[in-house]
Scaffold this active site. Sequence first.
Site, PDB file in Angstrom:
ATOM      1  N   PRO A   2       0.837  -1.207   0.000  1.00 14.68           N
ATOM      2  CA  PRO A   2       0.000   0.000   0.000  1.00 14.68           C
ATOM      3  C   PRO A   2       0.870   1.255   0.000  1.00 14.68           C
ATOM      4  CG  PRO A   2      -0.562  -1.456   1.841  1.00 14.68           C
ATOM      5  CD  PRO A   2       0.698  -1.974   1.235  1.00 14.68           C
ATOM      6  N   GLU A   3       0.522   2.213  -0.826  1.00 16.00           N
ATOM      7  CA  GLU A   3       1.220   3.493  -0.827  1.00 16.00           C
ATOM      8  C   GLU A   3       0.306   4.539  -0.207  1.00 16.00           C
ATOM      9  OE1 GLU A   3       3.445   4.669  -4.183  1.00 16.00           O
ATOM     10  OE2 GLU A   3       3.784   2.643  -4.887  1.00 16.00           O
TER      11      GLU A   3
END
Length: 281
Positions: A2-3
């Site tokens: 996840p960014e």
Amino acid sequence: MPELPEVETIVRGLKTFVPGKTVRRLEVRHAKVAARHGTQAFQNLLTGQTFTGVERRGKFLHFRFSSGFSLVVHLRMTGKFIVHTHGPVPDHPHIRLVFLFTDRTALIYSDLRIFGSFGVYRPEERIPEFECLGRDPVTEKIPAEWFLSQCRQRSIPVKVLLLDQKVLCGIGNIYACEALFRARIDPRLPARKITLKQAALLLREIRAILKLAIRHNGTSVSDFRNVDDKTGGFQKLLKVYGREGQACPRCRRTTIRRIKQAQRSTYFCPKCQGTRPSLDR
Ligand SMILES: [Zn+2]
């Protein structure tokens, strides 16, 4: 992994759910998630606590409790939160942690590879996770001059600098590639060679791409799911990431190249992000 946009999406989902929830029982299904404190201490710290809110700090989730305690979570590769509103919590093998609330709802933490981290902090304790975080390109208006001064001190490629969480926090590999493409900057350009104009443009494009991704609920290239278990809708809009060998969507004459930088894949168009004009500057 996840960014920033994915974490922001998760936090927005959790904001509508966790405030006011009191932990009746904390089920630790895998000891590794509680490793920092030990299972028993982790349960003791969080049982009976009432959530007041959650916010994003870089790629960390910062949960707050009415007692002043904090819970700081990093999802790493495969961590995710799932809101559970009715019925018994399923017996899925990837579920590592279950917050059972007094209102009979639950918050499930699932993590295939168990790299996610959980830290509980008392009100007076400093939170080391936040101490080396850089500036947030989504919530802050960052001056180009400041960004340029950070770049000027470093001879690493600009793409690698974008991944350094101590400068700008929350940008991962996907958005670093996309922002450089949008700003027409060669990812191999040494950071110290960047101009003020490029610094300003790059900041603008980083902000734009992250906000666009948030609007589209993040990217789902591996196994990211947001809290409601809906898949992110942003991957259709990626221009270069994962598109090696395909025609560049801007110039249409050149194919997207993939190179390795700091053990990560970089995707770019050698023509639009031409080496010569930017390297000569
Ligand atoms: Zn191109």
